[in-house]
Design a protein around this motif. Structure first.
Motif, PDB file in Angstrom:
ATOM      1  N   TYR A   1     -15.966   2.670   2.434  1.00  0.00           N
ATOM      2  CA  TYR A   1     -14.605   2.462   1.935  1.00  0.00           C
ATOM      3  C   TYR A   1     -13.734   1.635   2.871  1.00  0.00           C
ATOM      4  O   TYR A   1     -12.676   1.161   2.465  1.00  0.00           O
ATOM      5  CB  TYR A   1     -13.916   3.823   1.702  1.00  0.00           C
ATOM      6  CG  TYR A   1     -14.832   4.836   1.062  1.00  0.00           C
ATOM      7  CD1 TYR A   1     -15.320   4.604  -0.224  1.00  0.00           C
ATOM      8  CD2 TYR A   1     -15.256   5.975   1.734  1.00  0.00           C
ATOM      9  CE1 TYR A   1     -16.197   5.502  -0.817  1.00  0.00           C
ATOM     10  CE2 TYR A   1     -16.132   6.874   1.146  1.00  0.00           C
ATOM     11  CZ  TYR A   1     -16.606   6.632  -0.125  1.00  0.00           C
ATOM     12  OH  TYR A   1     -17.474   7.498  -0.704  1.00  0.00           O
ATOM     13  N   SER A   2     -14.163   1.486   4.115  1.00  0.00           N
ATOM     14  CA  SER A   2     -13.248   0.960   5.138  1.00  0.00           C
ATOM     15  C   SER A   2     -12.729  -0.439   4.817  1.00  0.00           C
ATOM     16  O   SER A   2     -11.668  -0.821   5.286  1.00  0.00           O
ATOM     17  CB  SER A   2     -13.905   0.976   6.514  1.00  0.00           C
ATOM     18  OG  SER A   2     -15.111   0.235   6.490  1.00  0.00           O
ATOM     19  N   GLN A   3     -13.452  -1.175   3.978  1.00  0.00           N
ATOM     20  CA  GLN A   3     -13.034  -2.554   3.678  1.00  0.00           C
ATOM     21  C   GLN A   3     -11.762  -2.609   2.851  1.00  0.00           C
ATOM     22  O   GLN A   3     -11.112  -3.629   2.818  1.00  0.00           O
ATOM     23  CB  GLN A   3     -14.136  -3.317   2.914  1.00  0.00           C
ATOM     24  CG  GLN A   3     -15.407  -3.520   3.696  1.00  0.00           C
ATOM     25  CD  GLN A   3     -16.320  -2.301   3.592  1.00  0.00           C
ATOM     26  OE1 GLN A   3     -15.984  -1.310   2.942  1.00  0.00           O
ATOM     27  NE2 GLN A   3     -17.458  -2.351   4.254  1.00  0.00           N
ATOM     28  N   TRP A   4     -11.445  -1.544   2.147  1.00  0.00           N
ATOM     29  CA  TRP A   4     -10.261  -1.626   1.275  1.00  0.00           C
ATOM     30  C   TRP A   4      -9.218  -0.538   1.540  1.00  0.00           C
ATOM     31  O   TRP A   4      -8.294  -0.350   0.761  1.00  0.00           O
ATOM     32  CB  TRP A   4     -10.668  -1.633  -0.203  1.00  0.00           C
ATOM     33  CG  TRP A   4     -11.594  -0.534  -0.659  1.00  0.00           C
ATOM     34  CD1 TRP A   4     -12.952  -0.617  -0.752  1.00  0.00           C
ATOM     35  CD2 TRP A   4     -11.249   0.792  -1.093  1.00  0.00           C
ATOM     36  NE1 TRP A   4     -13.473   0.568  -1.218  1.00  0.00           N
ATOM     37  CE2 TRP A   4     -12.441   1.449  -1.432  1.00  0.00           C
ATOM     38  CE3 TRP A   4     -10.032   1.479  -1.216  1.00  0.00           C
ATOM     39  CZ2 TRP A   4     -12.481   2.779  -1.885  1.00  0.00           C
ATOM     40  CZ3 TRP A   4     -10.068   2.805  -1.677  1.00  0.00           C
ATOM     41  CH2 TRP A   4     -11.283   3.428  -2.003  1.00  0.00           C
ATOM     42  N   LEU A   5      -9.352   0.138   2.653  1.00  0.00           N
ATOM     43  CA  LEU A   5      -8.401   1.221   2.921  1.00  0.00           C
ATOM     44  C   LEU A   5      -7.107   0.731   3.545  1.00  0.00           C
ATOM     45  O   LEU A   5      -7.081  -0.283   4.238  1.00  0.00           O
ATOM     46  CB  LEU A   5      -9.021   2.232   3.868  1.00  0.00           C
ATOM     47  CG  LEU A   5     -10.224   2.985   3.323  1.00  0.00           C
ATOM     48  CD1 LEU A   5     -10.706   3.987   4.346  1.00  0.00           C
ATOM     49  CD2 LEU A   5      -9.869   3.681   2.016  1.00  0.00           C
ATOM     50  N   GLY A   6      -6.048   1.512   3.329  1.00  0.00           N
ATOM     51  CA  GLY A   6      -4.803   1.335   4.059  1.00  0.00           C
ATOM     52  C   GLY A   6      -4.715   2.394   5.151  1.00  0.00           C
ATOM     53  O   GLY A   6      -5.451   3.398   5.124  1.00  0.00           O
ATOM     54  N   ASN A   7      -3.818   2.177   6.105  1.00  0.00           N
ATOM     55  CA  ASN A   7      -3.623   3.175   7.159  1.00  0.00           C
ATOM     56  C   ASN A   7      -3.209   4.528   6.579  1.00  0.00           C
ATOM     57  O   ASN A   7      -3.615   5.577   7.084  1.00  0.00           O
ATOM     58  CB  ASN A   7      -2.562   2.680   8.146  1.00  0.00           C
ATOM     59  CG  ASN A   7      -3.162   1.738   9.179  1.00  0.00           C
ATOM     60  OD1 ASN A   7      -4.127   2.084   9.868  1.00  0.00           O
ATOM     61  ND2 ASN A   7      -2.610   0.542   9.280  1.00  0.00           N
ATOM     62  N   ASP A   8      -2.418   4.497   5.514  1.00  0.00           N
ATOM     63  CA  ASP A   8      -1.965   5.765   4.940  1.00  0.00           C
ATOM     64  C   ASP A   8      -3.123   6.565   4.325  1.00  0.00           C
ATOM     65  O   ASP A   8      -3.117   7.789   4.347  1.00  0.00           O
ATOM     66  CB  ASP A   8      -0.829   5.555   3.925  1.00  0.00           C
ATOM     67  CG  ASP A   8      -1.108   4.444   2.914  1.00  0.00           C
ATOM     68  OD1 ASP A   8      -2.163   3.782   3.002  1.00  0.00           O
ATOM     69  OD2 ASP A   8      -0.265   4.247   2.016  1.00  0.00           O
ATOM     70  N   ASP A   9      -4.129   5.855   3.789  1.00  0.00           N
ATOM     71  CA  ASP A   9      -5.289   6.564   3.217  1.00  0.00           C
ATOM     72  C   ASP A   9      -6.006   7.369   4.297  1.00  0.00           C
ATOM     73  O   ASP A   9      -6.288   8.554   4.147  1.00  0.00           O
ATOM     74  CB  ASP A   9      -6.287   5.562   2.616  1.00  0.00           C
ATOM     75  CG  ASP A   9      -5.696   4.760   1.469  1.00  0.00           C
ATOM     76  OD1 ASP A   9      -5.168   5.375   0.542  1.00  0.00           O
ATOM     77  OD2 ASP A   9      -5.777   3.524   1.513  1.00  0.00           O
ATOM     78  N   GLN A  10      -6.289   6.702   5.396  1.00  0.00           N
ATOM     79  CA  GLN A  10      -6.993   7.373   6.503  1.00  0.00           C
ATOM     80  C   GLN A  10      -6.125   8.482   7.105  1.00  0.00           C
ATOM     81  O   GLN A  10      -6.607   9.550   7.459  1.00  0.00           O
ATOM     82  CB  GLN A  10      -7.334   6.327   7.570  1.00  0.00           C
ATOM     83  CG  GLN A  10      -8.193   6.878   8.687  1.00  0.00           C
ATOM     84  CD  GLN A  10      -8.331   5.887   9.847  1.00  0.00           C
ATOM     85  OE1 GLN A  10      -7.438   5.064  10.098  1.00  0.00           O
ATOM     86  NE2 GLN A  10      -9.445   5.973  10.554  1.00  0.00           N
ATOM     87  N   MET A  11      -4.830   8.200   7.167  1.00  0.00           N
ATOM     88  CA  MET A  11      -3.905   9.162   7.757  1.00  0.00           C
ATOM     89  C   MET A  11      -3.921  10.502   7.032  1.00  0.00           C
ATOM     90  O   MET A  11      -3.884  11.554   7.661  1.00  0.00           O
ATOM     91  CB  MET A  11      -2.503   8.529   7.739  1.00  0.00           C
ATOM     92  CG  MET A  11      -1.396   9.353   8.317  1.00  0.00           C
ATOM     93  SD  MET A  11      -0.712  10.541   7.169  1.00  0.00           S
ATOM     94  CE  MET A  11       0.008   9.489   5.901  1.00  0.00           C
ATOM     95  N   PHE A  12      -4.003  10.482   5.690  1.00  0.00           N
ATOM     96  CA  PHE A  12      -4.003  11.756   4.957  1.00  0.00           C
ATOM     97  C   PHE A  12      -5.192  12.638   5.351  1.00  0.00           C
ATOM     98  O   PHE A  12      -5.064  13.860   5.456  1.00  0.00           O
ATOM     99  CB  PHE A  12      -3.964  11.526   3.440  1.00  0.00           C
ATOM    100  CG  PHE A  12      -2.569  11.619   2.891  1.00  0.00           C
ATOM    101  CD1 PHE A  12      -1.970  12.857   2.698  1.00  0.00           C
ATOM    102  CD2 PHE A  12      -1.846  10.479   2.601  1.00  0.00           C
ATOM    103  CE1 PHE A  12      -0.670  12.957   2.211  1.00  0.00           C
ATOM    104  CE2 PHE A  12      -0.546  10.563   2.113  1.00  0.00           C
ATOM    105  CZ  PHE A  12       0.050  11.793   1.918  1.00  0.00           C
ATOM    106  N   TRP A  13      -6.329  12.018   5.576  1.00  0.00           N
ATOM    107  CA  TRP A  13      -7.484  12.815   6.016  1.00  0.00           C
ATOM    108  C   TRP A  13      -7.248  13.375   7.415  1.00  0.00           C
ATOM    109  O   TRP A  13      -7.661  14.494   7.733  1.00  0.00           O
ATOM    110  CB  TRP A  13      -8.758  11.974   5.984  1.00  0.00           C
ATOM    111  CG  TRP A  13      -9.225  11.637   4.606  1.00  0.00           C
ATOM    112  CD1 TRP A  13      -8.939  10.509   3.894  1.00  0.00           C
ATOM    113  CD2 TRP A  13     -10.084  12.430   3.755  1.00  0.00           C
ATOM    114  NE1 TRP A  13      -9.563  10.541   2.661  1.00  0.00           N
ATOM    115  CE2 TRP A  13     -10.267  11.709   2.554  1.00  0.00           C
ATOM    116  CE3 TRP A  13     -10.702  13.676   3.903  1.00  0.00           C
ATOM    117  CZ2 TRP A  13     -11.053  12.193   1.502  1.00  0.00           C
ATOM    118  CZ3 TRP A  13     -11.478  14.160   2.855  1.00  0.00           C
ATOM    119  CH2 TRP A  13     -11.648  13.417   1.673  1.00  0.00           C
ATOM    120  N   GLY A  14      -6.581  12.569   8.252  1.00  0.00           N
ATOM    121  CA  GLY A  14      -6.233  13.057   9.592  1.00  0.00           C
ATOM    122  C   GLY A  14      -5.324  14.276   9.506  1.00  0.00           C
ATOM    123  O   GLY A  14      -5.499  15.254  10.237  1.00  0.00           O
TER     124      GLY A  14
END
Ligand SMILES: *[C@@H]1O[C@H](CO)[C@@H](O)[C@H](O)[C@H]1NC(C)=O
Ligand SMILES: *[C@@H]1O[C@H](CO)[C@@H](O)[C@H](O)[C@H]1NC(C)=O
Ligand SMILES: *[C@@H]1O[C@H](CO)[C@@H](O)[C@H](O)[C@H]1NC(C)=O
Ligand SMILES: *[C@@H]1O[C@H](CO)[C@@H](O)[C@H](O)[C@H]1NC(C)=O
Length: 455
Positions: free
Chosen positions: A111-124
């Motif tokens: 997924y990393s090719q199309w993610l935004g910082n906010d997407d990853q942040m929610f998992w954090g």
């Protein structure tokens, strides 16, 4: 056509009409038992939507979105802590770890090719929630805290000092629309994650970053510390002077909760208290409209015309839980917040009355189900109930001292991978992205379609 309710009443004489068809979920906002069972009535369809919507059966990957599942897991974990209901714990534990991906940083190459910082942040945020609630660790895997730290580390490495004096952009790669935009949820979310890591680990590095992100945000329209107005976005092109004005609960929620964690971490710093109060009052004025009685949360920018997209349908749940955290960490705010969270539950009691399963809609303020259905509205409602419960039970927001399992040196001996020991993934990913950028610049057909951001 006669109403189902009427039919049911008529049939009652002949048949057992037991299930609460088109009835409200009875909720007493002062009773943990009542809130717990309402929570399960909401969570069951939520998990059904979740399971049905997984892409090709990949645990934690939903069709058309990636982060929503992380946000859902965050909600369940918070509900589990407040209620003690563990029905879905094994599934959530498994899926939350699964999506950490091959490098344990919520940045899987799928997924990393199309993610935004906010997407990853929610998992954090989901991972730090697991640490703070004492959600069971997975043996032989990195601790939840390590995962949250890995997300933090990747995101601060993306800090953009080249434009507007700092901030992180919405999107991660130059080929994405939104790469030059700096938005409130990405920066506010990272601010909240930093503040929570500071309090959880008692490591000053995270607090320094929380201060830095706050100060930078306050130098832009994203965070106005005079009016306590939070703009949704600003952009590098205009040196971060322009502002996207739409008002969203979760933008306020990230800065509010982060400030509450910093207040608590600093053991009662008055400047953080001032900030908490400023943001809280502004949030209430905006999102608890007087016209609905002033005690029910409303996503005012989209609920009226019923134009909320799937992301926006979920915001109120996060906001409710973050307001509960604020009341717990900044006790002087509890008196103000408590009736607001109870009000949400009272209203959800009526709004969650759709179809045979008591599905919830989006307009919590409305007495009858508004017809919206799906994963995100169930999540939001569960967050709403949970915020009320967290406060009623005064749940413990743990730290490394009260959750020693979260210490990566303590658990997972042998296989343990602390963030410092994780393999360096940046180079590989960047190289991949570089190739994509070249393909894109060369205009090679066929590469563009799947680059379009879908979450
Ligand atoms: C799955 O998601 C799609 C849109 O992304 C939605 O239309 C559909 O209703 C969802 N199905 C379930 C069962 O949630
Ligand atoms: C990545 O995609 C592959 C192929 O669809 C799948 O088997 C794997 O489970 C996915 N991994 C994640 C973390 O989603
Ligand atoms: C504090 O956190 C930072 C960032 O993760 C890390 O580099 C540093 O080693 C940590 N310090 C201690 C004492 O653990
Ligand atoms: C910090 O939070 C705890 C609850 O976790 C609370 O008891 C304590 O009073 C808070 N500290 C301050 C300075 O308000």
């Amino acid at each position: 056509m006669p109403s189902l309710q009427g039919l049911c009443t008529a049939a009652l004489l002949l048949l057992q009409c037991g299930s609460p068809v088109l009835a409200d979920i009875p909720i007493q906002p002062d009773s943990i038992d009542s809130l717990r069972s309402a929570g399960m009535e909401i969570a069951d369809p939520m998990m059904k939507f979740y399971e049905q919507n997984q892409t090709e059966g990949i645990p934690g990957k939903l069709t058309g979105t990636w982060y929503v599942a992380g946000a859902m897991m965050m909600t369940w974990i918070q509900y589990w802590q407040a209620s003690g209901e563990s029905k879905y714990n094994d599934e959530i534990q498994h899926d939350l770890m699964f999506q950490a991906g091959e490098n344990y940083d919520y940045f899987s190459s799928n997924y990393s090719q199309w993610l935004g910082n906010d997407d990853q942040m929610f998992w954090g945020l989901a991972a730090i929630t697991a640490s703070e609630t004492g959600f069971a660790e997975v043996s032989g895997k990195p601790t939840w805290t390590s995962l949250a730290r890995a997300v933090f580390q990747m995101q601060v490495d993306r800090w953009d000092s080249q434009h507007c004096g700092g901030g992180i952009t919405w999107q991660i790669w130059p080929y994405q629309a939104g790469y030059t935009m700096k938005n409130a949820i990405s920066n506010g979310g990272l601010f909240e994650l930093s503040a929570r890591l500071a309090r959880f680990t008692n490591n000053e590095t995270y607090a320094e970053w929380a201060n830095k992100i706050w100060d930078w945000s306050a130098s832009t329209p994203l965070l106005n510390t005079k009016t306590w107005y939070i703009a949704d976005s600003t952009s590098n092109e205009n040196n971060c002077k322009d502002a996207g004005q739409l008002q969203w609960t979760y933008n306020y929620g990230t800065y509010l909760a982060g400030a509450a964690f910093m207040y608590n971490y600093t053991n009662g710093d008055q400047e953080w208290l001032r900030r908490v109060n400023g943001l809280l009052d502004s949030s209430i004025a905006k999102f608890y409209p007087a016209k609905f009685g002033g005690n029910v949360l409303s996503e005012v920018s989209c609920e009226g015309p019923m134009t909320c997209d799937r992301n926006q349908l979920g915001f109120k749940g996060y906001m409710s839980m973050w307001m509960a955290m604020t009341a717990i960490l900044v006790p002087s705010t509890a008196e103000k917040i408590t009736p607001l969270l109870k009000g949400n539950s009272e209203h959800l009691s009526k709004q969650c009355s759709g179809e045979a399963e008591n599905l919830c809609g989006v307009r919590w303020y409305q007495d009858t189900w508004d017809g919206t259905q799906g994963l995100e509205v169930q999540m939001a409602a569960l967050g709403g109930i949970t915020g009320n419960m967290m406060l009623l039970k005064d749940v413990q927001i743990k730290t490394i001292e009260t959750n020693p399992d979260a210490d990566e040196n303590h658990i997972n001996t042998g296989d343990s991978q602390s963030p410092d020991k994780l393999p360096p993934i940046e180079t590989g990913d960047r190289a991949g992205a570089w190739i994509l950028t070249v393909l894109l610049i060369l205009g090679i057909p066929g590469t563009v379609g799947w680059l379009i951001k879908t979450a």
